[in-house]
Design a protein around this motif. Sequence first.
Motif, short mmCIF file in Angstrom:
data_model
loop_
_atom_site.label_atom_id
_atom_site.label_comp_id
_atom_site.label_asym_id
_atom_site.label_seq_id
_atom_site.Cartn_x
_atom_site.Cartn_y
_atom_site.Cartn_z
N ALA A 1 5.44 32.29 -1.34
CA ALA A 1 5.39 32.62 -2.77
C ALA A 1 5.64 31.38 -3.62
O ALA A 1 4.94 31.14 -4.61
N SER A 2 6.63 30.57 -3.24
CA SER A 2 6.92 29.33 -3.98
C SER A 2 5.75 28.36 -3.91
O SER A 2 5.40 27.72 -4.91
N LEU A 3 5.15 28.26 -2.75
CA LEU A 3 4.01 27.37 -2.56
C LEU A 3 2.84 27.79 -3.44
O LEU A 3 2.20 26.95 -4.10
N LEU A 4 2.55 29.09 -3.48
CA LEU A 4 1.44 29.58 -4.29
C LEU A 4 1.70 29.37 -5.77
O LEU A 4 0.79 29.04 -6.54
N ALA B 1 -1.20 17.91 1.25
CA ALA B 1 -0.51 18.83 2.15
C ALA B 1 -0.19 20.14 1.45
O ALA B 1 -0.31 21.22 2.03
N VAL B 2 0.21 20.06 0.18
CA VAL B 2 0.54 21.26 -0.60
C VAL B 2 -0.70 22.14 -0.76
O VAL B 2 -0.66 23.35 -0.51
N GLU B 3 -1.81 21.53 -1.18
CA GLU B 3 -3.02 22.33 -1.40
C GLU B 3 -3.55 22.91 -0.09
O GLU B 3 -4.01 24.06 -0.06
N ALA B 4 -3.49 22.13 1.00
CA ALA B 4 -3.96 22.64 2.28
C ALA B 4 -3.08 23.78 2.77
O ALA B 4 -3.57 24.80 3.28
N ALA B 5 -1.77 23.64 2.61
CA ALA B 5 -0.84 24.69 3.03
C ALA B 5 -1.04 25.96 2.21
O ALA B 5 -1.00 27.07 2.74
N ALA B 6 -1.26 25.78 0.91
CA ALA B 6 -1.49 26.95 0.04
C ALA B 6 -2.80 27.63 0.39
O ALA B 6 -2.86 28.87 0.46
N ALA B 7 -3.84 26.85 0.63
CA ALA B 7 -5.15 27.44 0.95
C ALA B 7 -5.10 28.21 2.26
O ALA B 7 -5.71 29.27 2.40
N ALA B 8 -4.34 27.69 3.23
CA ALA B 8 -4.22 28.36 4.53
C ALA B 8 -3.14 29.43 4.54
O ALA B 8 -3.00 30.16 5.52
N ARG B 9 -2.37 29.51 3.44
CA ARG B 9 -1.23 30.44 3.37
C ARG B 9 -0.25 30.14 4.49
O ARG B 9 0.26 31.05 5.15
N GLU B 10 0.06 28.85 4.70
CA GLU B 10 0.92 28.43 5.81
C GLU B 10 1.99 27.46 5.33
O GLU B 10 1.82 26.23 5.39
N PRO B 11 3.12 27.97 4.84
CA PRO B 11 4.17 27.08 4.31
C PRO B 11 4.79 26.18 5.37
O PRO B 11 5.39 25.15 5.03
N HIS B 12 4.66 26.52 6.65
CA HIS B 12 5.24 25.67 7.69
C HIS B 12 4.61 24.28 7.68
O HIS B 12 5.22 23.32 8.17
N ARG B 13 3.43 24.15 7.12
CA ARG B 13 2.80 22.82 7.06
C ARG B 13 3.63 21.85 6.21
O ARG B 13 3.61 20.64 6.46
N ILE B 14 4.33 22.37 5.23
CA ILE B 14 5.18 21.51 4.40
C ILE B 14 6.36 21.00 5.22
O ILE B 14 6.77 19.83 5.10
N ALA B 15 6.92 21.84 6.06
CA ALA B 15 8.02 21.41 6.94
C ALA B 15 7.53 20.31 7.89
O ALA B 15 8.23 19.32 8.12
N PHE B 16 6.32 20.47 8.43
CA PHE B 16 5.77 19.45 9.32
C PHE B 16 5.59 18.14 8.56
O PHE B 16 5.90 17.06 9.08
N PHE B 17 5.05 18.22 7.34
CA PHE B 17 4.84 17.02 6.53
C PHE B 17 6.16 16.30 6.28
O PHE B 17 6.27 15.07 6.41
N LEU B 18 7.18 17.06 5.92
CA LEU B 18 8.48 16.45 5.61
C LEU B 18 9.08 15.77 6.84
O LEU B 18 9.70 14.70 6.72
N TYR B 19 8.89 16.35 8.00
CA TYR B 19 9.41 15.72 9.22
C TYR B 19 8.71 14.38 9.44
O TYR B 19 9.35 13.37 9.78
N ASP B 20 7.38 14.35 9.25
CA ASP B 20 6.64 13.10 9.42
C ASP B 20 7.06 12.05 8.41
O ASP B 20 7.19 10.86 8.74
N LEU B 21 7.26 12.47 7.16
CA LEU B 21 7.68 11.52 6.13
C LEU B 21 9.09 10.99 6.44
O LEU B 21 9.35 9.79 6.29
#
Length: 582
Positions: free
Chosen positions: A157-160, A505-525
Motif C-alpha cells: 500500500a505504501s509503495l503504491l 526499483a520503486v516503479e518496477a516493484a510497484a508495477a509487479a506489486r512486489e514490495p520485497h524488491r525494495i528490501a533486495f535493493f536496500l541490501y545491495d545498496l
Amino acid sequence: MSDTATLHAAFAARINSVLHALEMEGALPAGAAEGSAVTVEPPRDPSHGDLATNAAMVLAKKAATNPRALAEKIVAHLERDPAVVETSIAGPGFINLRLADSEWLAELNAIAALGADYGRSTVGEGRRVNVEYVSANPTGPMHMGHCRGAVVGDALASLLEFVGHPVTREYYVNDAGGQVDTLARSAHLRYREALGEDIGAIPEGLYPGEYLVPVGKMLAEEYGDRFADAPDAEWLPEFKARTVAAMMDMIRADLALLGIEHDEFASEAALQAAGKPAEAEAWMRQHDLVYDGVLEAPKGKTPEDWEPVELPLFRATKFGDDQDRPIKKSDGSWTYFGADLAYHMQKAAAADELIDIWGADHAGTVKRIKAAVAALAEGEGRSIPFDVKLVQMVQLLRNGEPAKMSKRSGNFVTIADMVEEVGKDVVRFTMLMRKPDAQMDFDFAKVVEASKDNPVFYVQYASARIHSTLRKAAAEGLSPDPAALDRLGDEELALVKLAAQFPRAVEAAAAAREPHRIAFFLYDLAAGFHAYWNLGNDSPDKRFIVAGDPALTGARLFLATQIGQVIRNGLALLGVEAVEEM
C-alpha cells in the motif's frame, strides 16, 4: 515511462526524442515508438556501460531494416549528446551507453534536492487501488499466520501511494460465520468464570486462550449474573457483538505494534444485514451471470445422502473457473462465495483496481473470485484489474528448533510476542526479504544477529554508520559540501550509480506489486556502501573524513548523506526506521 526528474527517466526521454527525430528523417515510420516495448536500463554487466536500450531490436521490423543498421542510426544521434561519452552496439543490436561523470554528480544533487521525495513517481496516474490485507477472523490476537500478509499488504500500500495511486487499506471482518458463535460461547464460559464458577478445562471446540479472560470480566461487570444460566437465545447475539468488538480492539492494537493502520474495516455481518448479497444476486441475474441450476454430483463415489438440489449458480466457467459456483445454500443462507462476491462488488464501487493479500490456504478460492470480478467488469463495461497475492506460512524457530507456543493465545505465537522480543523493524524487514509465495523460516536468534547474513542489521548498520560519520565530522567542524564533487572517483561514482537505481526499483516493484524488491535493493545498496567503507580500513585516503583535505571530505560526506537519504526513503516504504545509531 515515468515523468520523475531522475537520471534514468531523463535518458528514457532522450532516447524517445532520438526516435522521434528518426521519424522526422524517415528512418522510422511516424508513431513507431508509441506504445512500443522500448526500455532504457542498466546493462546486466556494468563493464558494458551505464545504460542500455533495446530500441533498435524492438523497432527494426517497423523500420524495414535489421536491428544493427537501425542501432547505428540511433547511435549517430546519441553521440552528439554531451552527456554520452561512449557508445557501443552489442550483439544483434543492443545499444550500450557510458555517461559523463557530471550526469551522476547531477543525480547526487537531485537526491539532495528531492530528499524524502526522491523515487516518488506519478505512474499511478491517480488510479484508486483497494488493498485488502490481514482480514483474519476476529477470534483472537494476531499470530504469525497473519503477520507476513499484514506486512506485505501494508508495504505494498505504501509503495503504491509513493507512485501516485490513492490507496484504501481495508480489513474484511469475517464476523458472520460459525466461528463467531464459537467465540461468543467461549466468552460466555469466561464470563461464568469471572462470576466465580469453576469452569474446569476448556471444552473441546471452544477457544482456550487466556485473551478471553478480560473479555469475560468485562461482560460480568456489565451484566452481573443475568446470563449465567440463561438459554443461548437470550445472550448469544449480544455476546457475539460485544466479543467481536473486543477482539477487533485487540487486533487493532496488535497491528499497531507493527505500525499498521487500516482505513476501512468492512463487516461481513453488516454487509449481509444491509442486503448486499441479495443486491449482488439481482444485479448478476439482470446481466445473465446467475441462473438456477443443479450442481454436478461429487466426483468419485457419490455419497448416499447426496441428492440434486436447485441452487442459484454464478456462471464462473464463463470466466475461466472449473465449474459454476452456488451463491446460496439449500437452506437459503449465503455461501461464503456469495457473500464474498457481494463484498468485492462493494469494494469495486469505490476503486479502479483491487488487490487481495491472502494466506496460501486460500489458493482454491482465487479462480472463483477472479471470475466474479471479471464478470463485474464485463457487466459494468469497464476494466477492473484484480490481483491476489498468496502468502506462505512462516515457520518459527529458535536456534533452529521449533519455537514454543504462547500461553496468551493458547496454541500459537502472537505478533505481540514477536515484536516484544525482536522489535517491529526486525519483524517487518525480515518478512519482506523473501517473495510472499516462498516458504520462510523466522529464527528468533538469527534475525537479531549483528552480521552481514542478517539483512535488517546490514541495512540499518549502513544508516547508523553514515550518521556516526556525520556526527564525527561535525565534531571536527566538517560538514557535507557539494562544491568539490568533481573530486569523487570511480569507487564513489559506483555508489552513486547504485543509489540512482532507486526510482527504477520503486516503479518496477510497484508495477509487479512486489514490495520485497525494495528490501533486495536496500541490501545491495548497503553492501555497496559497506564495501566502500572497508576500503578506508586499508587506505586512509579512501575514508569519508580525509585528514587535511576538507574539500574532499565535504564531497564524500555529501555522498554519504545522499546514500543515507535513499536508504531512509526505501526503509520508509517498508515501514522500517532508518536508525541513527546501533
